[in-house]
Design a protein around this motif. Sequence first.
Motif, PDB file in Angstrom:
ATOM      1  N   SER A  87     -60.440 -61.949  -2.223  1.00 12.80           N
ATOM      2  CA  SER A  87     -60.675 -61.754  -3.799  1.00 12.80           C
ATOM      3  C   SER A  87     -60.858 -60.447  -4.162  1.00 12.80           C
ATOM      4  CB  SER A  87     -62.386 -62.408  -3.813  1.00 12.80           C
ATOM      5  OG  SER A  87     -62.469 -63.591  -3.283  1.00 12.80           O
ATOM      6  N   LEU A  88     -60.588 -60.220  -5.501  1.00 14.11           N
ATOM      7  CA  LEU A  88     -60.738 -58.866  -6.019  1.00 14.11           C
ATOM      8  C   LEU A  88     -61.482 -59.260  -7.349  1.00 14.11           C
ATOM      9  CD1 LEU A  88     -57.706 -56.427  -6.616  1.00 14.11           C
ATOM     10  CD2 LEU A  88     -59.141 -57.449  -8.725  1.00 14.11           C
ATOM     11  N   ILE A  89     -62.327 -58.360  -7.784  1.00 14.34           N
ATOM     12  CA  ILE A  89     -63.237 -58.343  -8.964  1.00 14.34           C
ATOM     13  C   ILE A  89     -62.779 -57.005  -9.703  1.00 14.34           C
ATOM     14  CG2 ILE A  89     -65.568 -58.565 -10.033  1.00 14.34           C
ATOM     15  CD1 ILE A  89     -64.759 -60.852  -8.555  1.00 14.34           C
ATOM     16  N   LEU A  90     -62.466 -57.048 -10.899  1.00 12.23           N
ATOM     17  CA  LEU A  90     -62.463 -55.865 -11.726  1.00 12.23           C
ATOM     18  C   LEU A  90     -63.503 -55.090 -12.229  1.00 12.23           C
ATOM     19  CD1 LEU A  90     -59.740 -57.628 -14.313  1.00 12.23           C
ATOM     20  CD2 LEU A  90     -59.307 -55.994 -12.638  1.00 12.23           C
ATOM     21  N   ASP A  91     -63.337 -53.726 -12.293  1.00  8.22           N
ATOM     22  CA  ASP A  91     -64.324 -52.960 -12.846  1.00  8.22           C
ATOM     23  C   ASP A  91     -64.836 -53.628 -14.503  1.00  8.22           C
ATOM     24  OD1 ASP A  91     -66.169 -50.521 -12.622  1.00  8.22           O
ATOM     25  OD2 ASP A  91     -64.716 -49.886 -14.424  1.00  8.22           O
ATOM     26  N   GLU A  92     -66.160 -53.136 -14.720  1.00 13.28           N
ATOM     27  CA  GLU A  92     -66.435 -53.355 -15.857  1.00 13.28           C
ATOM     28  C   GLU A  92     -65.520 -53.231 -17.238  1.00 13.28           C
ATOM     29  OE1 GLU A  92     -69.425 -55.277 -17.090  1.00 13.28           O
ATOM     30  OE2 GLU A  92     -69.840 -55.368 -14.732  1.00 13.28           O
ATOM     31  N   GLU A  93     -64.720 -52.216 -17.263  1.00 14.50           N
ATOM     32  CA  GLU A  93     -63.917 -52.036 -18.148  1.00 14.50           C
ATOM     33  C   GLU A  93     -62.652 -52.976 -18.514  1.00 14.50           C
ATOM     34  OE1 GLU A  93     -61.332 -49.932 -21.085  1.00 14.50           O
ATOM     35  OE2 GLU A  93     -63.640 -49.798 -20.659  1.00 14.50           O
ATOM     36  N   PHE A  94     -62.525 -53.896 -17.563  1.00 21.46           N
ATOM     37  CA  PHE A  94     -61.322 -54.499 -17.411  1.00 21.46           C
ATOM     38  C   PHE A  94     -61.575 -56.095 -17.343  1.00 21.46           C
ATOM     39  CE2 PHE A  94     -60.313 -50.605 -15.345  1.00 21.46           C
ATOM     40  CZ  PHE A  94     -59.509 -49.955 -16.518  1.00 21.46           C
ATOM     41  N   VAL A  95     -60.799 -56.919 -17.945  1.00 24.41           N
ATOM     42  CA  VAL A  95     -60.722 -58.511 -17.691  1.00 24.41           C
ATOM     43  C   VAL A  95     -59.368 -58.909 -17.397  1.00 24.41           C
ATOM     44  CG1 VAL A  95     -62.778 -58.612 -19.100  1.00 24.41           C
ATOM     45  CG2 VAL A  95     -60.617 -58.989 -20.188  1.00 24.41           C
ATOM     46  N   PHE A  96     -59.076 -60.217 -17.122  1.00 22.36           N
ATOM     47  CA  PHE A  96     -57.818 -60.862 -17.233  1.00 22.36           C
ATOM     48  C   PHE A  96     -57.634 -61.712 -18.418  1.00 22.36           C
ATOM     49  CE2 PHE A  96     -58.355 -60.051 -12.511  1.00 22.36           C
ATOM     50  CZ  PHE A  96     -57.070 -59.139 -12.169  1.00 22.36           C
ATOM     51  N   GLU A  97     -56.761 -61.206 -19.553  1.00 19.92           N
ATOM     52  CA  GLU A  97     -56.697 -62.302 -20.566  1.00 19.92           C
ATOM     53  C   GLU A  97     -55.560 -63.179 -20.172  1.00 19.92           C
ATOM     54  OE1 GLU A  97     -57.594 -61.019 -24.869  1.00 19.92           O
ATOM     55  OE2 GLU A  97     -56.544 -59.226 -23.979  1.00 19.92           O
ATOM     56  N   ASP A  98     -55.850 -63.938 -19.107  1.00 21.80           N
ATOM     57  CA  ASP A  98     -54.950 -64.950 -18.776  1.00 21.80           C
ATOM     58  C   ASP A  98     -55.569 -66.237 -18.102  1.00 21.80           C
ATOM     59  OD1 ASP A  98     -52.437 -65.484 -17.622  1.00 21.80           O
ATOM     60  OD2 ASP A  98     -52.058 -63.462 -16.731  1.00 21.80           O
ATOM     61  N   ARG A  99     -54.832 -67.228 -17.606  1.00 16.24           N
ATOM     62  CA  ARG A  99     -55.505 -68.326 -17.322  1.00 16.24           C
ATOM     63  C   ARG A  99     -54.575 -68.869 -15.856  1.00 16.24           C
ATOM     64  NH1 ARG A  99     -58.738 -67.015 -20.005  1.00 16.24           N
ATOM     65  NH2 ARG A  99     -60.012 -68.008 -21.608  1.00 16.24           N
ATOM     66  N   ILE A 100     -53.655 -68.174 -15.597  1.00 15.63           N
ATOM     67  CA  ILE A 100     -52.945 -68.448 -14.508  1.00 15.63           C
ATOM     68  C   ILE A 100     -52.384 -67.203 -13.774  1.00 15.63           C
ATOM     69  CG2 ILE A 100     -50.826 -68.217 -16.071  1.00 15.63           C
ATOM     70  CD1 ILE A 100     -49.379 -70.422 -13.994  1.00 15.63           C
ATOM     71  N   ALA A 101     -52.784 -67.200 -12.340  1.00 13.90           N
ATOM     72  CA  ALA A 101     -52.357 -66.493 -11.344  1.00 13.90           C
ATOM     73  C   ALA A 101     -50.919 -66.643 -10.675  1.00 13.90           C
ATOM     74  CB  ALA A 101     -53.229 -66.734 -10.006  1.00 13.90           C
ATOM     75  N   ARG A 102     -49.973 -66.057 -11.486  1.00 10.06           N
ATOM     76  CA  ARG A 102     -48.512 -66.214 -11.119  1.00 10.06           C
ATOM     77  C   ARG A 102     -48.400 -65.572  -9.705  1.00 10.06           C
ATOM     78  NH1 ARG A 102     -49.879 -64.392 -15.551  1.00 10.06           N
ATOM     79  NH2 ARG A 102     -49.584 -65.718 -17.708  1.00 10.06           N
ATOM     80  N   LEU A 103     -47.263 -66.242  -8.985  1.00  9.07           N
ATOM     81  CA  LEU A 103     -46.864 -65.983  -7.840  1.00  9.07           C
ATOM     82  C   LEU A 103     -45.328 -65.876  -7.716  1.00  9.07           C
ATOM     83  CD1 LEU A 103     -49.016 -68.094  -5.340  1.00  9.07           C
ATOM     84  CD2 LEU A 103     -49.547 -65.844  -5.972  1.00  9.07           C
ATOM     85  N   ALA A 104     -44.912 -64.570  -7.291  1.00  7.71           N
ATOM     86  CA  ALA A 104     -43.270 -64.236  -7.077  1.00  7.71           C
ATOM     87  C   ALA A 104     -43.182 -63.122  -6.198  1.00  7.71           C
ATOM     88  CB  ALA A 104     -42.743 -64.186  -8.344  1.00  7.71           C
ATOM     89  N   ASP A 105     -42.144 -63.347  -5.430  1.00  8.63           N
ATOM     90  CA  ASP A 105     -41.755 -62.093  -4.406  1.00  8.63           C
ATOM     91  C   ASP A 105     -40.637 -61.173  -5.391  1.00  8.63           C
ATOM     92  OD1 ASP A 105     -41.201 -60.410  -2.541  1.00  8.63           O
ATOM     93  OD2 ASP A 105     -39.719 -62.001  -1.423  1.00  8.63           O
TER      94      ASP A 105
END
Length: 292
Positions: A87-105
């Motif tokens: 798991s990874l949690i962002l610092d208070e300054e940041f968020v993910f404006e997203d809904r999908i964790a895209r995977l690609a090599d």
Amino acid sequence: MNYFAKFLLVVGLPLALISGAMSQENTLLSAANDPDAIADGINVLGEKDIAEAWLINPTTRYPHFVLGADYEPSGIRVRLKTGKILSLILDEEFVFEDRIARLADLDGDGRDEIIQVMSSQQKGASLAIFSINDGALVLKTRTPFIGRSSRWLNPAGIADFNGDGVLDIALVQMPHLVKRLELWTLKDGRLLRNADAQNYSNHKLGSPYLGLSAVADFNGDGIDDLAILRGNYSSVSLLSFAEGGVNEFANYAIDGVVRGDFELEKTEKGWRLEIGLSEGENFSLDILPDHY
């Protein structure tokens, strides 16, 4: 949870990290039974080292709310093929404006990267690439932040768009304002912009639908192309990046008001593109490579 590091400085961005390995009883955790998972997230299953990836820890600390919900995720969680949870949690300054964790090599090393829209409360959005390093999720690189708060971008597709054997990422910078399509590639650990074009969009302000684009070899040249909306949402364009730059080789007017994601189906002679409309119907387009 056991925090093993308070902050890690990666390409100038402080990130708080959650311990990479959870106890054995948590190895069956998934997006479906994770109490930290966001309610409207899109679960992604991987085929390489990452078995599953999802977004977690909703927060209201960045009230841009471009996707219509009154929160944004602030963390990523993955389940590896070994069963280990990271798991990874962002610092208070940041968020993910997203809904999908895209995977690609993206770098061709046989392991997946995770591609996210990460936003700063002060500087707006960037495209961020995360990877697994020494048993932890870390930030690998990112594009520059747009530069001011409440400015967003939306990925449009991941493919080898120019035929060089390396995956590229198509995205739209500020799809409600500037509407600039860009093509980025990970090279030597950094994201480089290869091409751009004006007046394209893949999102409507306040909509939960992120997928107003589709990827396939529409013109039959053996290289993937991009289907995406023009900036006024009244037509869909087919774009090729094969010769460098952006070449729009077809454009089709849409009879109706676009609402939902693009859905692509392979047919005997080509592709059928379905686009959800506000009336609950679909706009259908048969794309035949022999016509281009």
